[in-house]
Write a protein that holds these residues in place. Sequence first.
Motif, PDB file in Angstrom:
ATOM      1  N   ASP A 135     -16.483  -1.648  -3.352  1.00 22.35           N
ATOM      2  CA  ASP A 135     -16.473  -1.218  -4.803  1.00 22.35           C
ATOM      3  C   ASP A 135     -16.573   0.232  -5.091  1.00 22.35           C
ATOM      4  O   ASP A 135     -16.578   0.528  -6.283  1.00 22.35           O
ATOM      5  N   ASP A 136     -16.336   0.814  -3.987  1.00 22.50           N
ATOM      6  CA  ASP A 136     -16.393   2.523  -4.169  1.00 22.50           C
ATOM      7  C   ASP A 136     -15.306   2.816  -4.708  1.00 22.50           C
ATOM      8  O   ASP A 136     -14.115   2.815  -4.259  1.00 22.50           O
ATOM      9  N   ALA A 137     -15.369   3.493  -6.011  1.00 23.26           N
ATOM     10  CA  ALA A 137     -14.230   3.762  -6.810  1.00 23.26           C
ATOM     11  C   ALA A 137     -13.439   5.156  -6.041  1.00 23.26           C
ATOM     12  O   ALA A 137     -12.283   5.039  -6.362  1.00 23.26           O
ATOM     13  N   LYS A 138     -14.065   5.814  -5.259  1.00 25.96           N
ATOM     14  CA  LYS A 138     -13.540   7.083  -4.856  1.00 25.96           C
ATOM     15  C   LYS A 138     -12.357   6.766  -3.567  1.00 25.96           C
ATOM     16  O   LYS A 138     -11.397   6.765  -3.471  1.00 25.96           O
ATOM     17  N   LEU A 139     -12.940   5.527  -2.798  1.00 27.83           N
ATOM     18  CA  LEU A 139     -12.232   4.904  -1.708  1.00 27.83           C
ATOM     19  C   LEU A 139     -11.152   4.473  -2.160  1.00 27.83           C
ATOM     20  O   LEU A 139      -9.864   4.546  -1.713  1.00 27.83           O
ATOM     21  N   ARG A 140     -11.361   3.599  -3.367  1.00 26.52           N
ATOM     22  CA  ARG A 140      -9.972   2.664  -3.951  1.00 26.52           C
ATOM     23  C   ARG A 140      -8.950   3.723  -4.429  1.00 26.52           C
ATOM     24  O   ARG A 140      -7.764   3.451  -4.089  1.00 26.52           O
ATOM     25  N   SER A 141      -9.451   4.940  -5.162  1.00 26.00           N
ATOM     26  CA  SER A 141      -8.606   5.949  -5.582  1.00 26.00           C
ATOM     27  C   SER A 141      -7.697   6.626  -4.493  1.00 26.00           C
ATOM     28  O   SER A 141      -6.453   6.587  -4.559  1.00 26.00           O
ATOM     29  N   GLY A 142      -8.325   6.940  -3.665  1.00 24.70           N
ATOM     30  CA  GLY A 142      -7.742   7.586  -2.445  1.00 24.70           C
ATOM     31  C   GLY A 142      -6.834   6.790  -1.789  1.00 24.70           C
ATOM     32  O   GLY A 142      -6.000   7.240  -1.208  1.00 24.70           O
ATOM     33  N   LEU A 143      -6.988   5.509  -1.820  1.00 20.61           N
ATOM     34  CA  LEU A 143      -5.850   4.418  -1.081  1.00 20.61           C
ATOM     35  C   LEU A 143      -4.912   4.073  -2.258  1.00 20.61           C
ATOM     36  O   LEU A 143      -4.119   3.259  -1.769  1.00 20.61           O
ATOM     37  N   GLY A 144      -5.093   4.291  -3.309  1.00 22.41           N
ATOM     38  CA  GLY A 144      -4.057   3.979  -4.453  1.00 22.41           C
ATOM     39  C   GLY A 144      -4.208   2.568  -4.656  1.00 22.41           C
ATOM     40  O   GLY A 144      -3.250   1.673  -5.043  1.00 22.41           O
ATOM     41  N   LEU A 145      -5.586   2.121  -4.699  1.00 26.13           N
ATOM     42  CA  LEU A 145      -5.973   0.686  -5.035  1.00 26.13           C
ATOM     43  C   LEU A 145      -6.833   0.687  -6.369  1.00 26.13           C
ATOM     44  O   LEU A 145      -7.387   1.595  -6.669  1.00 26.13           O
ATOM     45  N   ASP A 146      -6.310  -0.508  -7.216  1.00 21.88           N
ATOM     46  CA  ASP A 146      -7.015  -0.656  -8.442  1.00 21.88           C
ATOM     47  C   ASP A 146      -8.247  -1.273  -8.395  1.00 21.88           C
ATOM     48  O   ASP A 146      -9.067  -1.394  -7.337  1.00 21.88           O
ATOM     49  N   LEU A 234       0.867  -2.207  11.977  1.00 23.74           N
ATOM     50  CA  LEU A 234       0.008  -2.096  11.167  1.00 23.74           C
ATOM     51  C   LEU A 234       0.030  -1.740   9.654  1.00 23.74           C
ATOM     52  O   LEU A 234      -0.631  -2.416   8.873  1.00 23.74           O
ATOM     53  N   ALA A 235       0.806  -0.837   9.353  1.00 20.35           N
ATOM     54  CA  ALA A 235       1.158  -0.808   8.177  1.00 20.35           C
ATOM     55  C   ALA A 235       1.867  -1.591   7.491  1.00 20.35           C
ATOM     56  O   ALA A 235       1.606  -1.852   6.197  1.00 20.35           O
ATOM     57  N   ALA A 236       2.765  -2.396   7.879  1.00 21.99           N
ATOM     58  CA  ALA A 236       3.442  -3.572   7.307  1.00 21.99           C
ATOM     59  C   ALA A 236       2.386  -4.869   6.899  1.00 21.99           C
ATOM     60  O   ALA A 236       2.528  -5.213   5.854  1.00 21.99           O
ATOM     61  N   ALA A 237       1.691  -4.649   7.870  1.00 17.17           N
ATOM     62  CA  ALA A 237       0.216  -5.724   7.866  1.00 17.17           C
ATOM     63  C   ALA A 237      -0.356  -5.709   6.443  1.00 17.17           C
ATOM     64  O   ALA A 237      -0.589  -6.448   5.597  1.00 17.17           O
ATOM     65  N   MET A 238      -0.824  -4.315   6.280  1.00 14.90           N
ATOM     66  CA  MET A 238      -1.459  -3.829   5.327  1.00 14.90           C
ATOM     67  C   MET A 238      -0.853  -3.693   4.044  1.00 14.90           C
ATOM     68  O   MET A 238      -1.340  -4.221   2.909  1.00 14.90           O
ATOM     69  N   TRP A 239       0.615  -3.546   4.048  1.00 15.65           N
ATOM     70  CA  TRP A 239       1.576  -3.323   2.730  1.00 15.65           C
ATOM     71  C   TRP A 239       1.356  -4.940   2.453  1.00 15.65           C
ATOM     72  O   TRP A 239       1.312  -5.037   1.067  1.00 15.65           O
ATOM     73  N   ARG A 252       1.973   7.703   1.471  1.00 10.34           N
ATOM     74  CA  ARG A 252       1.132   8.528   1.698  1.00 10.34           C
ATOM     75  C   ARG A 252      -0.244   7.579   1.593  1.00 10.34           C
ATOM     76  O   ARG A 252      -1.167   7.648   2.490  1.00 10.34           O
ATOM     77  N   ASP A 253      -0.273   6.774   0.678  1.00  6.47           N
ATOM     78  CA  ASP A 253      -1.205   5.600   0.611  1.00  6.47           C
ATOM     79  C   ASP A 253      -1.492   4.721   2.056  1.00  6.47           C
ATOM     80  O   ASP A 253      -2.436   4.654   2.420  1.00  6.47           O
ATOM     81  N   LEU A 254      -0.364   4.276   2.171  1.00 12.39           N
ATOM     82  CA  LEU A 254      -0.035   3.441   3.502  1.00 12.39           C
ATOM     83  C   LEU A 254      -0.711   4.179   4.662  1.00 12.39           C
ATOM     84  O   LEU A 254      -1.290   3.687   5.579  1.00 12.39           O
ATOM     85  N   ARG A 256      -2.599   6.821   5.001  1.00  9.37           N
ATOM     86  CA  ARG A 256      -4.478   7.039   4.759  1.00  9.37           C
ATOM     87  C   ARG A 256      -4.811   5.911   5.145  1.00  9.37           C
ATOM     88  O   ARG A 256      -6.105   5.996   6.010  1.00  9.37           O
ATOM     89  N   LEU A 257      -4.329   4.796   4.630  1.00  7.80           N
ATOM     90  CA  LEU A 257      -5.095   3.471   5.196  1.00  7.80           C
ATOM     91  C   LEU A 257      -5.013   3.311   6.490  1.00  7.80           C
ATOM     92  O   LEU A 257      -5.909   2.661   7.271  1.00  7.80           O
ATOM     93  N   VAL A 258      -3.905   3.307   7.188  1.00  6.55           N
ATOM     94  CA  VAL A 258      -3.627   2.864   8.648  1.00  6.55           C
ATOM     95  C   VAL A 258      -4.497   4.131   9.361  1.00  6.55           C
ATOM     96  O   VAL A 258      -5.344   3.629  10.268  1.00  6.55           O
ATOM     97  N   SER A 259      -4.938   5.365   8.948  1.00  5.98           N
ATOM     98  CA  SER A 259      -5.554   6.399   9.588  1.00  5.98           C
ATOM     99  C   SER A 259      -6.861   5.917   9.386  1.00  5.98           C
ATOM    100  O   SER A 259      -7.844   6.182  10.515  1.00  5.98           O
ATOM    101  N   TYR A 260      -7.365   5.488   8.263  1.00  7.15           N
ATOM    102  CA  TYR A 260      -8.768   5.139   7.998  1.00  7.15           C
ATOM    103  C   TYR A 260      -9.144   4.022   8.963  1.00  7.15           C
ATOM    104  O   TYR A 260     -10.220   3.968   9.717  1.00  7.15           O
TER     105      TYR A 260
END
Length: 286
Positions: A135-146, A234-239, A252-254, A256-260
Amino acid sequence: EYMGNSSLHSLNPCSSPHCFMLTLGRRVATLATRHGAVAVVAAAGGRALGTQAVRQAAGPAPSQQRGSEAAERRRREGAHVRTLEAGSLEIEASTLPLKFRIARKLGAFLGWYSQESTAIRTSKPLMGNFVGVADDAKLRSGLGLDVAFASWFSLMTLQTWMYMTRLRSEGEAGKLMRQSLFDQLWEETEARVRTSGVTQESLVARSVKDLIKAFYGAALAYDEGIAAGSDALLAAAMWRNVYSMRTDVELRDLDRLVSYVRSELSRLQSVSSADVLRGEFSFATT
């Protein structure tokens, strides 16, 4: 492996006789608490230190109630505990009145202190932490998620998968914890589905079953990416599973998520077995 068995018992968590016995054990402990005992959480999870469970503490003996101000404070609080290694707490059994000792033994007989019931109690607050991260708004925003349900569920799936990956090396205790986490995930998911406006029971059940299938697909895809040591896989699975194959996803969002995920998996590996089994871990939100 992720669920532990093939039944969807999480949709009716207290349908089994064992669950009934655990519930009865909780009620016994609650009755003891209402009559003056204080619940103390043992911090020795995953080991045979104490019982890894909620203990019942009674007030000090009359001779200890007199004297210092500290003793008086302990009497008012009704708690008498001693500190063990690693900061854990255990009740001085000799200070418990007979009725509390009986209640405690009955609770143990009914499964309140078993590895399975301990895993259930540990997994609930841990899943609550997962919800806070999702639910963290900052994390979602940083990953390009709504803020849509799909984004929430994808982050819940990701955290649960990462934690389960770490638990695979913890033997039987880890297996029980994985099962409990899986059950808790669907309790939280069902509650969120209802909050979103779906109230008809058949629709709720169908939605949860569809999401269970999505969880399996995502977990297997993430496993494949990790096993291959390939950020591209891993990036393809997350996409596919986090971004729902959106064509407007920023690279860059992908990245960030892979690095996270790589970073959090590395952090989890550095956590001790005892802390992992106690749920002493929180995923980062930055």
